[in-house]
Design an enzyme around this catalytic site. Structure first.
Site, PDB file in Angstrom:
ATOM      1  N   ASP B 132       0.842  -1.184   0.000  1.00 46.47           N
ATOM      2  CA  ASP B 132       0.000   0.000   0.000  1.00 46.47           C
ATOM      3  C   ASP B 132       0.883   1.241   0.000  1.00 46.47           C
ATOM      4  OD1 ASP B 132      -2.427   1.240  -0.123  1.00 46.47           O
ATOM      5  OD2 ASP B 132      -2.800   1.183   2.028  1.00 46.47           O
ATOM      6  N   HIS B 139      -4.252  13.716   0.843  1.00 41.19           N
ATOM      7  CA  HIS B 139      -4.527  12.876   2.012  1.00 41.19           C
ATOM      8  C   HIS B 139      -3.368  12.943   3.006  1.00 41.19           C
ATOM      9  CE1 HIS B 139      -5.748   9.371   4.403  1.00 41.19           C
ATOM     10  NE2 HIS B 139      -4.564   8.857   4.187  1.00 41.19           N
ATOM     11  N   GLU B 204     -11.092   3.955   3.026  1.00 39.37           N
ATOM     12  CA  GLU B 204     -10.083   4.744   2.304  1.00 39.37           C
ATOM     13  C   GLU B 204     -10.251   4.454   0.817  1.00 39.37           C
ATOM     14  OE1 GLU B 204      -6.068   4.274   3.767  1.00 39.37           O
ATOM     15  OE2 GLU B 204      -6.442   5.622   5.446  1.00 39.37           O
ATOM     16  N   GLU B 206      -9.034   4.202  -2.758  1.00 43.13           N
ATOM     17  CA  GLU B 206      -7.738   4.016  -3.412  1.00 43.13           C
ATOM     18  C   GLU B 206      -7.899   3.407  -4.803  1.00 43.13           C
ATOM     19  OE1 GLU B 206      -4.617   2.235  -1.150  1.00 43.13           O
ATOM     20  OE2 GLU B 206      -5.333   3.001   0.775  1.00 43.13           O
ATOM     21  N   ASP B 238      -9.329   0.447   1.492  1.00 40.77           N
ATOM     22  CA  ASP B 238      -8.393   0.075   2.560  1.00 40.77           C
ATOM     23  C   ASP B 238      -9.061   0.366   3.902  1.00 40.77           C
ATOM     24  OD1 ASP B 238      -6.072  -0.464   3.987  1.00 40.77           O
ATOM     25  OD2 ASP B 238      -5.224   1.518   3.651  1.00 40.77           O
ATOM     26  N   ARG B 242      -9.324   3.411  12.905  1.00 39.12           N
ATOM     27  CA  ARG B 242      -8.482   4.557  13.275  1.00 39.12           C
ATOM     28  C   ARG B 242      -8.014   4.524  14.716  1.00 39.12           C
ATOM     29  NH1 ARG B 242      -6.967   5.921   8.384  1.00 39.12           N
ATOM     30  NH2 ARG B 242      -8.738   6.405   7.043  1.00 39.12           N
ATOM     31  N   GLN B 245      -5.319   1.936  14.989  1.00 44.52           N
ATOM     32  CA  GLN B 245      -4.152   2.469  14.278  1.00 44.52           C
ATOM     33  C   GLN B 245      -3.358   3.466  15.126  1.00 44.52           C
ATOM     34  OE1 GLN B 245      -5.289   4.089  10.478  1.00 44.52           O
ATOM     35  NE2 GLN B 245      -3.231   4.668   9.889  1.00 44.52           N
ATOM     36  N   LYS B 258      -5.506  -2.368   9.772  1.00 44.73           N
ATOM     37  CA  LYS B 258      -5.785  -2.492   8.341  1.00 44.73           C
ATOM     38  C   LYS B 258      -5.978  -3.943   7.913  1.00 44.73           C
ATOM     39  CE  LYS B 258      -4.350   1.889   7.211  1.00 44.73           C
ATOM     40  NZ  LYS B 258      -5.005   2.839   6.300  1.00 44.73           N
ATOM     41  N   THR B 262      -9.371  -5.909   3.221  1.00 38.53           N
ATOM     42  CA  THR B 262      -9.204  -4.922   2.155  1.00 38.53           C
ATOM     43  C   THR B 262     -10.111  -5.379   1.021  1.00 38.53           C
ATOM     44  OG1 THR B 262      -6.906  -4.546   2.805  1.00 38.53           O
ATOM     45  CG2 THR B 262      -7.544  -3.844   0.580  1.00 38.53           C
ATOM     46  N   GLU B 379     -10.699  12.385   7.347  1.00 39.95           N
ATOM     47  CA  GLU B 379     -10.472  13.726   6.805  1.00 39.95           C
ATOM     48  C   GLU B 379     -11.767  14.547   6.793  1.00 39.95           C
ATOM     49  OE1 GLU B 379      -8.372  11.333   3.585  1.00 39.95           O
ATOM     50  OE2 GLU B 379      -7.751  13.375   3.134  1.00 39.95           O
TER      51      GLU B 379
END
Lengths: 432, 432
Positions: B132, B139, B204, B206, B238, B242, B245, B258, B262, B379
């Site tokens: 990744d 971002h 996420e 991607e 992804d 949080r 993480q 993560k 996925t 975000e």
């Protein structure tokens, strides 16, 4: 037979062999003269050819299933069968190879014992995913000190068995040469990186762990079941480009500084062979937190750690020219693991992450508290500041082209046969 | 036929299809009623059965080799053949499926077109390694601001295409449900972690990149050759925990936050289909460094970027009950990639790391500069501080059980047929 009744083998070289006496019986994958991959067992200076023994009709029942699952020169299917198959195969191999075996004639007649020196070793399994942990607390402290002298361990260290995903495609068996990688590095005092060969190439002394039976996606492995999911053990050298690492690793961790090669010893030492060398988890120092419940298991506390001596030797080209033996850089032990293998398995899967048979874990660098126990040159030379002097008259801050690093392991206990892991070697080639 | 001469297909649903007109022809792996895995091509509402077409004798020469390499329901062998095989197959498919094809009768007679709605999609390849990246600079800045308001981008960002190894075993095709993971988190203001279900579950947005031809260990892929090593593209979610993480990621990067899942869209959109949607690399802002020479290629600068619109939609259970459509959370674009795919390939292999056919790259979250372009809730809600209000009357800081996230992509250009990627969906299940 248990390890507590030391036994001899009719394979003469096995008796007293430093790594592979009858009590070890590690599994691996080999070939002869570029032929097909076959599975085998190391016994003294020999390899017992499991596929040929299967064809000779020497296996029945569960042991037969175990060897059948090794078809295609990969142990993945065997790993996935779990403990019972491994134990059944071991019991049968002990019957076949012990000194007074009535089956000796049959084994000899079928020519099942090859000279290991005539065989080429391969990776024992297809490695789907490789995870490198960081459970060597002395290493974590030593490295942390280089960056944060007052606060070397991060706040999560004593709660979380820290690990990260590594590169599976570049794991190779002992003997594979190590091409010095190129990459971006930030020269001291500069603000812009340059590109070129790594100038701070290092080794890392680690225990490798093979995952046995897998788990389904979304179904964590409780710590009490972890043993069923551990297929075996090896030595692992997590070659590291320190200068590339320092520049690239923020914020997502090491990447190209490690992914150019990881070397492992090719023999899978089983949990059964290591049974006598288990030990209670070291008592956590006063003030350290208790593990969270999902990492806590009384059986694991009582015998989840190992007493395995780990050694690193360096053989330079000058030593070879001067007929000097390889020089020891490190003598450490698995007892410096802050987390057990069962805790690593339980943690890795607690979020539902699927482990698969043949996945590989690295323990992280296993340094001890003393300088001669440090598991990397980064620690021994304090990041290159204190070069070491070698018997050959050379000095080393980091590894130079032509240097060969050799990892070894030894398990010793009064009243038991010693066993080892075989070697994990790698020689540095100049950058292309 | 090139994309610049828009053509129609005799497969009626293909003409004007939002994702899969004749100009796209993405490859995938499907099954029907739990049967064997087969490779196919999406065309309108249909799947063209490649294996059946092979048996019907519709392929010759290189196109035949391409389909033969897909045996076993995996595209890995096909990816490894590189560009020529992909182009030959595409040319033949255009012959077979274009409006005026003289072969239409043969295709219809052999019943090679299945209703996509009757098929189950699978992962298109065995994924050996998953990497990744972090090339979405908006971002990186948005996330960096949460931690370092004055200095959001780390010093290496504009030199190094930052990436890290991800977990390959838990990549699943669109539609796989997302079990909310459990793990360690550090409650605000506390010094000791607790264990429980993730409370800050996020998506996420991607771009996924499939590696085509591999490289040998120790042999970097020059940036000028990177195109030969790129097999195709997909959408990638992804999923990120949080709170897990934040507690685990120092010092070695994201791990359990993560690795629980996925999701990817199952169709492999080829470089040939995307050709009209290439664009020059955006000019680097004044003051940004030039890429180091190994990341610099004039052809890549001229056409290495893509103009692909990327969209995220949220469908909550309340929306379903109220008969509301899914609500758009994000509308972004691949133009916000700071590094091209060719630069990612060149960087990943510059240390000699071996890439293999079927490896998967994620781009990293592709946010744009505006709030409605942000590719994650982290975000959009500024880490949960600014909840969003939904048309259903609900609010969201992070994802709740029952929420479904849908990723879509659209390529548009005057004079060319629009193409899409198909969907990447995933619905959140409560923690076990």
């Amino acid at each position: 037979m248990t390890q507590s009744s030391p036994a001899r083998s009719w394979v003469a070289s096995a008796n007293g062999h430093a790594d592979f006496p009858l009590q070890n019986l590690p599994l691996g994958v080999f070939s002869v003269d570029g032929g097909a991959l076959r599975s085998g067992v190391a016994i003294g200076e020999r390899i017992f050819d499991l596929q040929a023994a299967l064809h000779a009709g020497l296996f029945d029942g569960t042991a037969r299933q175990a060897v059948e699952a090794m078809a295609g020169g990969q142990l993945n299917g065997f790993f996935d069968l779990g403990r019972d198959a491994r134990v059944a195969l071991r019991e049968r191999l002990l019957e076949l190879l012990r000194e007074d075996s009535p089956l000796r004639g049959k084994v000899e007649e079928a020519k099942l014992l090859l000279l290991a020196a005539d065989c080429q070793m391969h990776l024992p399994a297809r490695i789907n995913d490789y995870t490198d942990f960081y459970v060597g607390i002395e290493h974590a402290q030593n490295v942390g000190k280089l960056f944060r002298p007052d606060n070397p361990l991060l706040p999560n260290y004593k709660y979380v068995p820290i690990g990260y995903h590594g590169r599976a495609s570049t794991i190779r068996p002992s003997g594979t040469e190590v091409r010095r990688p190129k990459g971006q590095t930030l020269p001291a005092g500069q603000t812009e990186p340059t590109f070129g060969p790594c100038a701070r190439l290092d080794y890392e002394l680690e225990l490798g762990i093979w995952i046995g039976k897998g788990n389904a996606l979304g179904e964590p492995i409780p710590i009490g079941d972890a043993a069923e999911h551990i297929g075996g053990f090896c030595l692992l050298n997590d070659w590291s480009a320190r200068d590339i690492q320092a520049w690239e690793y923020q914020p997502l961790g090491p990447f190209l500084s490690k992914s150019f090669l990881t070397s492992i010893s090719p023999w899978v030492v089983t949990a059964e062979a290591l049974e006598p060398f288990r030990r209670p988890q070291p008592t956590r120092p006063e003030g350290d937190p208790q593990p969270l419940p999902y990492l806590l298991d009384t059986r694991d506390q009582a015998g989840g750690a190992f007493d395995i001596e780990l050694e690193v030797l360096l053989l330079t080209e000058a030593m070879v020219e001067q007929n000097l033996p390889a020089q020891r850089l490190t003598l450490s032990n698995t007892q410096y693991m802050y987390w057990t293998v069962a805790q690593m398995v339980a943690h890795h899967s607690v979020n539902g992450c699927q482990l698969q048979a043949g996945d590989l874990f690295g323990s992280g660098t296993l340094s001890g508290p003393e300088n001669h126990q440090f598991g990397s040159l980064l620690e021994i030379t304090e990041g290159g500041k204190k070069p070491i002097e070698l018997a050959s008259g050379e000095v080393r801050r980091f590894l130079e082209d032509g240097d060969e690093i050799i990892l070894r392991a030894r398990c010793r206990r009064e009243g038991f046969a010693s066993i080892g892991f075989g070697e994990c070697r790698g020689k540095i080639l100049p950058a292309r």
